[in-house]
Each structure stands twice: as C-alpha cells, then as structure tokens.
Write a protein that holds these residues in place. Structure first.
Motif, PDB file in Angstrom:
ATOM      1  N   VAL A   1       0.812  -1.247  -0.008  1.00 34.30           N
ATOM      2  CA  VAL A   1       0.036  -0.160  -0.009  1.00 34.30           C
ATOM      3  C   VAL A   1       0.613   1.288  -0.124  1.00 34.30           C
ATOM      4  N   ALA A   2       1.721   1.392   0.909  1.00 36.90           N
ATOM      5  CA  ALA A   2       2.922   2.579   0.825  1.00 36.90           C
ATOM      6  C   ALA A   2       3.589   2.732  -0.433  1.00 36.90           C
ATOM      7  N   GLY A   3       3.929   1.514  -0.961  1.00 34.73           N
ATOM      8  CA  GLY A   3       4.518   1.469  -2.257  1.00 34.73           C
ATOM      9  C   GLY A   3       3.792   2.227  -3.444  1.00 34.73           C
ATOM     10  N   ILE A   4       2.438   1.889  -3.319  1.00 34.68           N
ATOM     11  CA  ILE A   4       1.590   2.382  -4.353  1.00 34.68           C
ATOM     12  C   ILE A   4       1.479   3.983  -4.031  1.00 34.68           C
ATOM     13  N   GLY A   5       1.541   4.591  -2.890  1.00 34.13           N
ATOM     14  CA  GLY A   5       1.577   5.978  -2.677  1.00 34.13           C
ATOM     15  C   GLY A   5       2.824   6.378  -3.111  1.00 34.13           C
ATOM     16  N   THR A   6       3.808   5.960  -2.963  1.00 31.26           N
ATOM     17  CA  THR A   6       5.127   6.427  -3.225  1.00 31.26           C
ATOM     18  C   THR A   6       5.260   6.493  -5.003  1.00 31.26           C
ATOM     19  N   VAL A   7       4.687   5.312  -5.565  1.00 30.98           N
ATOM     20  CA  VAL A   7       4.481   5.601  -6.937  1.00 30.98           C
ATOM     21  C   VAL A   7       3.857   6.625  -7.540  1.00 30.98           C
ATOM     22  N   THR A   8       2.796   6.710  -7.024  1.00 28.27           N
ATOM     23  CA  THR A   8       2.049   7.929  -7.387  1.00 28.27           C
ATOM     24  C   THR A   8       2.659   9.226  -7.336  1.00 28.27           C
ATOM     25  N   ALA A   9       3.334   9.471  -5.954  1.00 25.29           N
ATOM     26  CA  ALA A   9       4.229  10.684  -5.837  1.00 25.29           C
ATOM     27  C   ALA A   9       5.016  10.826  -6.759  1.00 25.29           C
ATOM     28  N   ALA A  10       5.831   9.649  -7.292  1.00 31.35           N
ATOM     29  CA  ALA A  10       6.852   9.778  -8.326  1.00 31.35           C
ATOM     30  C   ALA A  10       6.433  10.274  -9.689  1.00 31.35           C
ATOM     31  N   MET A  11       5.174   9.658  -9.922  1.00 34.35           N
ATOM     32  CA  MET A  11       4.401  10.058 -11.081  1.00 34.35           C
ATOM     33  C   MET A  11       4.306  11.547 -11.301  1.00 34.35           C
ATOM     34  N   ASN A  12       3.685  11.773 -10.151  1.00 37.45           N
ATOM     35  CA  ASN A  12       3.437  13.332  -9.945  1.00 37.45           C
ATOM     36  C   ASN A  12       4.605  14.287 -10.278  1.00 37.45           C
ATOM     37  N   PHE A  13       5.575  13.940  -9.445  1.00 38.15           N
ATOM     38  CA  PHE A  13       6.846  14.720  -9.606  1.00 38.15           C
ATOM     39  C   PHE A  13       7.209  14.875 -11.075  1.00 38.15           C
ATOM     40  N   VAL A  14       7.326  13.690 -11.793  1.00 39.47           N
ATOM     41  CA  VAL A  14       7.877  13.537 -13.153  1.00 39.47           C
ATOM     42  C   VAL A  14       6.917  14.514 -14.038  1.00 39.47           C
ATOM     43  N   ALA A  15       5.582  14.483 -13.828  1.00 38.96           N
ATOM     44  CA  ALA A  15       4.690  15.213 -14.787  1.00 38.96           C
ATOM     45  C   ALA A  15       4.807  16.756 -14.173  1.00 38.96           C
ATOM     46  N   THR A  16       4.914  17.067 -13.019  1.00 40.44           N
ATOM     47  CA  THR A  16       5.160  18.563 -12.338  1.00 40.44           C
ATOM     48  C   THR A  16       6.466  19.019 -13.009  1.00 40.44           C
ATOM     49  N   ILE A  17       7.341  18.303 -12.907  1.00 42.27           N
ATOM     50  CA  ILE A  17       8.972  18.957 -12.995  1.00 42.27           C
ATOM     51  C   ILE A  17       9.044  19.014 -14.812  1.00 42.27           C
ATOM     52  N   LEU A  18       8.157  17.825 -15.316  1.00 47.04           N
ATOM     53  CA  LEU A  18       8.442  18.128 -16.789  1.00 47.04           C
ATOM     54  C   LEU A  18       7.735  19.029 -17.608  1.00 47.04           C
TER      55      LEU A  18
END
Ligand SMILES: [Cu+2]
Lengths: 554, 209
Positions: A174-191
C-alpha cells in the motif's frame, strides 16, 4: 519584497488562524489537496515515525549494553530490528524526502501546485495508512521477526505462522503505491509545469534530483510490490514462489528485493544531494560549481545504481563472473558521487561561508557522507565483503550513509526551508545543540560498530558471550545512542516552539536565489499571483541585481 | 512581454539602462497528463518485468503436476488476435474523437470494449479448462503459481481498462465529450495500447517459448 502581489497571503497560508475550532481545522487538513499542506503532513508523519523507530533502536541498544543480558526477549528483539529497519526506510526516509519535495518543488519551478493535486493527497494518505497497516501487525500478537529485507523462506507460513508478515507485506504494498503515485506526480510536475523560460538546464538543482529520484522510484518500487504480492500469494493462496521445499527459489527473493533495495539507497540520498546543492551555494555566496557536471553525475548515478544490486548478495555464492561484474559496477558509482563531492568543495572554496544551521548540517553531511562512502567502497569488494558480510561493520556502514548522509542533509533542508513554511526562524541556539549532540552521538554510536564487526560480531544477535571482546564497543554504541536521543527531542521541540515564538523570518531570510523565496512566508495557497518568468538558474539574483543578471553568463 | 516588465519593476531603476533579457522561446513538451500517464506505464513495465522474470526463472521447477504443455496454443492465438484487433479499434476511436466525429468514436470505443470483454471471456474459458480438466491451480506447482500470477495480473489490467472505457462510454452517451474527457479517453487509449504490448510479451514468453 513582493508581498503586494498577493495581499491575502497570510490569510490563505497553510497555517490555520487561531480561534478556529479543532474539528474544522482537522477537516481542512484531511481534505486538502494543496501541495504545501500535503508536504507538511508527509514531513510530520515522518517525524512521528522517526521517533517510533528511534525508540526501537534505543531499546535494542539497551539490550546490547552488556553480554548475557536479557532485558528484551530474543523474539521481541527480532521484531524490533525488523520494524526499526522497515520504519526508517519506508515511513521516515521516503516520506520526509517526498514531503520536502512536495512542498518545495512547485514553488521552486514557479508552479501553483503539483500536476495532480488530488493524486498527491491520495499518495500521502495511502503512505500513511500503509504505515499504520504495517504496525497493525502488532495486533496479531507481535510484529514480524524477519528483518527488514525479509529473506525467504523466513516469510513462508512454515516459519512465520501468525498474520504479522501478511500485514507487513500489505502495508508495504500500500505504501509503495503511494510512493509510485508521488513519483508520477513529480515527473509530470517537473517536466510539464515549469515557469516560462525555466528550461531543463535552468531548473534548481534540488528539482533535478527529485526528477531522477522519481525515475528510480518508478523503476525500483514496482518490483518490490510484485515480490511482496508473491509473498502474499505464497502465504494466502498456497503458491510456491519462495517455498524452497516445493521448488521455489529463495535466491529469487534476494534478487528482487535488492533490485529494489539498492536503488532505494539512492532514492534516499539523491534528494539530499539536491538540498545540499541548494544550500551550500547560498551559504557560500557563490553559484553551484559545475552545474552541468553535477546534473550529469546525478543521471549517471540513477542509471548505474540500477545495475549494482547483487553487491548485497556476494556471500550467497554467485559465480565469479557475476561477482566481478557487480564489483566493477558498484565501484563505478563512486565516480559520479566523487564528482559531486569535489564540486561541493569547489563551491565552498573561496566563498564567504556563513555557518548558520542549514550550512552546519551540510558540513555534517559532507564530513560523514565521505566516510560512509569510503566504507561502501570497501564493502563493494567481494573478498572484503565475504569476510564482513552480515556483521556489525555493515550495520555501521549503512547507518553512516543513512544518518551521516540522508539525515544530516535532510536536517539541513528542514532548517533551510522552515522559515518559508512557517514564516518564523528556528532557534539557532537549539539547532546548534541538536547538531553537536547528533554529530558526536552519531560518531560514538556507529564508529564502534565497525570495530565490533571486524572483531566478528554478527548483526541481529540479541546477546553475546562475555569473552568475545565485543562488550566495550557495544557499550560505546549504547552511550552514543543515549547522546543522540536528546538531539531528536531538541529538534522536535525546536519545530514546535519556534512555530509559536520564533523570530519573524520575512520572505527571504537567507538572501537566496530560487523562486520559492519570492513568495511570502508562508506562501499563499496559489503560490504566485503572477507566474514568474525565468532567464537564468538564479531568477531571484536577476531580480535583485538587474544591472548584472546571471543570464548574461550562462 | 508584459509579464517580464512587471517582474523587473520591483527592483526599480530605469529599465532602459539595464540589460534586457532575450525573449523566451516557448517550450515544446508533452503536457502533464501525458507525462503522468507515461511515468505510470513506465512503473508498470517494471512491475510486469518482475512477474515475467519470476515466470521464466521458476515455471519449469516443478516437482509434480502439469507444465506449460497443457496450454492450448490455438486458444491463445484466438484471444491474442482479439486483443490486437482492439488496439486498432481504440486507435480508430481516438482518431475519430480528435476530428470531432463523436458517433464514430462511440462506435469504435464500444467495439474495443467488446473485444476486451471477449478477451477476458477467452481467458476465463482457458482457466476453467486448466483448473477443472488439468487440475492446474496456483498452489499445484510452480508453473501454476507463476502462470496464474502473470496472466492474472494482465487480465486484471485488461479489466481495469474495460471499466475505464465503460465510464468514458457512459459519459459520451450522456453528452458530447469535453476537453477533460477527451484527454481522459486519449490517456486510456495509451494505457490500452500498453496492456496490449504487455500481452504480446506474455504470449511470447508463455505460449511460444
Ligand atoms: Cu547497495
């Protein structure tokens, strides 16, 4: 300087005005999708788990104070080191870095929020509930006793009969799913959400490292999720992935776990490299030396570190060729890391260094991370590793990297951005106390572990015999832990008391150069009244020195 | 460049004597939705790669029970062609949507959903045969463990895609799709193509090898 841009700044700030009742405050915080509030909640969650994990560590140190002691039973000791490791990696390290990134990245790149604000909130809550689920294993009569890397077949039903392992695995999924969504969000935000003019070669360095951390999360966390699913299938559905009696493979678990586990080390250190690369220039009054080399080195680390995982498995008996490959690959990582180190030194060289608390923690980071890196190079050599694998030398090494590196750097970041987040300065006096207690306590705790390890003390034993000459080193380590403990309490106290009584910070207390310092402290919910336009890597320098802007030289 | 002038006003001083920054060239990049979806799919690649690795490593390490020989290649070829066809139809659908031809969009979108459901039905039929006639369950042996996990997770992803497409179909029947829903449809089509590519890998590894 630019308060006029957003007159309602303080009313909208992510700190509720006094007088509002608790229920509506709670509702605001639990329903928020503001990246700043989400970031704050991530950090608070991590601080709470840091205290829990710290208590677990102190309990173990007390048990190891002298030989043949039994303050804690062996089984509880096993649970303690399992939960200590799991907590510190998954519920302190990653959330605190993701939280700081959440708060700072959109401000740094001139955006009004993350790309997916609701997904962002989801990521936080999922991570938090993953942590609670993991600790819910206590309700089964005891936490799992499998170590944080949970080697098969210890996780099979035969060896772990209660449901503790199931809760642990579920919690991490469950925590891993949260971490992956955060990573997706960072990639989309930064790019996709940088301010006009802020091309990728102009983004603040912390943002660059968050981008590559996110890429690593996207590659490394899903394999762990898949492996944990296999553990659950073995336990719940009778599958045989890691069930060696029926042809399953304990080795496969090791490969899958460390394919996650090694990049995880860089997930925990790259953002810190970024923070340090923001702070050292500001407190040396110079630009970051070799930005391009630093950027390339970050990328190189992100890629190379995907191909080094088996250096955790030398002792398992891989072939000589495989060992050689992983030795060389592991040593390769030290090249870009070394480049970074020398660039930080070069940034400081000749600068006007100001030892305020953020810089003090950077100094702690630089001195300690260097040593942790060197013992890492030693352990990357398979023959050396054969000798010391699973010994206290390894425990000393990775705590040196994770506390000396990640934690010191994170504290630097928190001391640097706290004025922005709260509008008030942390007490420098308390920060200095915290720093020196941590610095000395840390050294006294973990340096002796290297010696105990070389004297043959294996990790994870709950007691030892008196004639092994390990006692003095363990007592030193325990004393060190007791020196460290108050430093964390001072830190928490400083966070809380400065929030009420700290000196008013103003918008830009450090005379810094990145966009977050153009907003009020704390920033309004929408961050920027007008989206800024960027021409160089130090947009705020350009504003402050219109006669001599940076873009002329980049 | 109004914005730019505002930005410099705060520092004061006559603008004419100061260096004037070059114009900013607009950047061409994917938008946030696209980067978000790409990074999600990127993480999915890592997830499925792990399941494939587990299958390849372990599926022959059986102490007893059926192995991959019990699988029916013709059935797999049939379901595979359904899924491949659905990749074409979803492309036709989003192409039509891009040109504002809503009726054609709805038609191909519905066909895609039907193909997806047919694929799932094929998988269900296959599993029924394997469980009932061949006695292959997830706990039977390592082939069962790795096969059901890999194919099962893929089927779960197909199901997720079908549900997402049904939601969009429902929206498009209620009213014409707006900007947000169109982006949604396009992103779901990316996801669908991805699920298709994963299946090609799964098919190759399990049924052809
Ligand atoms: Cu490693």
């Amino acid at each position: 300087m630019s308060l006029a841009d957003h007159p309602s700044a303080h009313a909208d700030a992510p700190t509720s005005p006094a007088g509002v009742d608790l229920a509506s405050r709670l509702r605001v915080w639990t329903t928020t999708v503001d990246h700043k509030r989400v970031g704050i909640m991530y950090v608070l969650m991590a601080v709470v788990f840091l205290v829990i994990g710290g208590v677990e560590a102190v309990a173990m140190r007390i048990q190891l104070w002298s030989s043949d002691l039994e303050v804690i039973s062996p089984d509880v000791f096993n649970q303690l080191f399992t939960m200590h490791g799991t907590t510190m990696v998954f519920f302190v390290g990653m959330p605190i870095l993701i939280g700081i990134g959440n708060y700072v990245v959109p401000l740094m790149i001139g955006a009004r929020d993350m790309a997916f604000p609701r997904l962002n909130a989801l990521g936080f809550w999922v991570t938090l509930f993953g942590g609670l689920l993991t600790y819910f294993s206590l309700a089964t009569g005891g936490a799992p006793a499998i170590g944080w890397f949970a080697y098969a077949p210890l996780t099979e039903t035969t060896f772990a009969r209660s449901a503790a392992v199931d809760f642990w695995a579920l919690g991490l999924i469950v925590a891993g799913i949260g971490t992956v969504t955060a990573a997706m969000n960072f990639v989309a935000t930064i790019l996709a959400m940088r301010a006009p003019g802020m091309t990728l070669n102009k983004i603040p360095f912390f943002t660059w490292t968050m981008l590559w951390t996110s890429v690593q999360i996207l590659i490394a966390v899903p394999p762990l999720t898949a492996a944990l699913v296999m553990v659950l299938f073995d336990r719940e559905l009778g599958a045989h992935f890691f069930d060696v009696q029926n042809g399953g493979s304990a080795l496969l678990w090791q490969h899958l776990f460390w394919f996650f586990g090694h990049p995880e080390v860089y997930i925990l250190i790259l953002p810190v490299f970024g923070m340090v690369s923001e702070i050292i220039p500001v407190f040396s009054r110079k630009v970051l030396f070799g930005y391009e080399f630093m950027a390339a080195a970050t990328m190189a680390i992100a890629f190379i570190s995907l191909g080094v995982w088996a250096h955790h498995m030398f002792a398992v008996g891989l072939s000589r060729q495989v060992d050689l490959f992983f030795i060389v690959a592991s040593l390769l990582v030290s090249i870009p890391t070394g480049i970074k180190f020398f660039n930080w030194l070069a940034t400081m060289f000749g600068g006007r260094i100001w030892f305020a608390s953020p810089m003090l923690f950077c100094f702690g980071f630089l001195s300690m991370f260097l040593i942790g890196g060197l013992t890492g190079i030693m352990l990357a050599l398979a023959p050396f590793d054969f000798q010391l694998t699973d010994s206290y030398f390894v425990v000393g090494h990775f705590h040196w990297v994770l506390i000396g590196g990640t934690l010191f750097g994170t504290f630097a970041g928190i001391h640097y951005w706290y004025p922005k987040v709260t509008g008030r300065m942390l007490s420098e006096r308390l920060a200095h106390w915290q720093f020196w207690l941590l610095y000395i306590g840390f050294f006294v705790t973990f340096a002796p572990m290297h010696v105990a390890g070389m004297l043959g003390m294996p990790r994870r034993i709950f007691s030892y015999e008196p004639d092994r000459a390990w006692e003095i080193w363990n007592q030193l380590a325990t004393i060190g832990a007791l020196i460290q403990a108050p430093s964390y309490l001072i830190f928490v106290y400083n966070l809380v008391s400065s929030y009420r009584h700290g000196k008013i910070a103003g918008d830009d207390p450090w005379d810094a150069w990145t966009l977050e310092w153009t907003t009020s402290s704390p920033p309004p919910t929408y961050n920027f009244g007008t989206i800024p336009t960027v021409h160089s890597r130090r947009p705020l320098w350009d504003t402050k020195h219109p006669d001599d802007p940076d873009w002329q030289y980049e | 460049m109004n914005q730019q002038n505002d930005y410099y006003q705060t520092s004061g001083g006559p603008a004419t004597t100061l260096p004037v920054p070059p114009d900013i060239a607009p950047e061409h990049t994917l938008n946030g939705h696209e980067w978000g979806m790409l990074s999600f799919l990127f993480s999915e690649v890592a997830f499925f790669s792990t399941l494939v690795v587990a299958y390849v490593t372990l599926h022959n390490d059986n102490l007893s029970g059926p192995t991959s020989e019990v699988l029916s290649l013709p059935l797999a070829v049939a379901t595979t062609s359904l899924l491949l066809a659905s990749s074409f139809t979803v492309h036709l659908a989003t192409h039509a949507l891009g040109h504002g031809r809503n009726a054609i969009f709805k038609l191909w979108w519905a066909v895609t959903i039907t193909l997806g459901i047919a694929f799932l039905a094929g998988t269900a039929y296959e599993w029924y045969g394997l469980v009932v006639h061949d006695g292959l369950t997830i706990s039977r042996n390592l082939f069962g463990s790795t096969f059901y996990t890999l194919v099962g997770f893929h089927a779960l992803h197909v199901s997720g895609g079908v549900v997402a497409m049904l939601i969009i179909l429902g929206l498009s029947l209620a009213k014409a799709l707006g900007q947000a829903e169109s982006t949604g449809a396009r992103m779901v089509s990316w996801y669908w193509h991805f699920v298709d590519v994963v299946w090609i890998v799964v098919f190759t590894v399990i049924y052809l090898a």
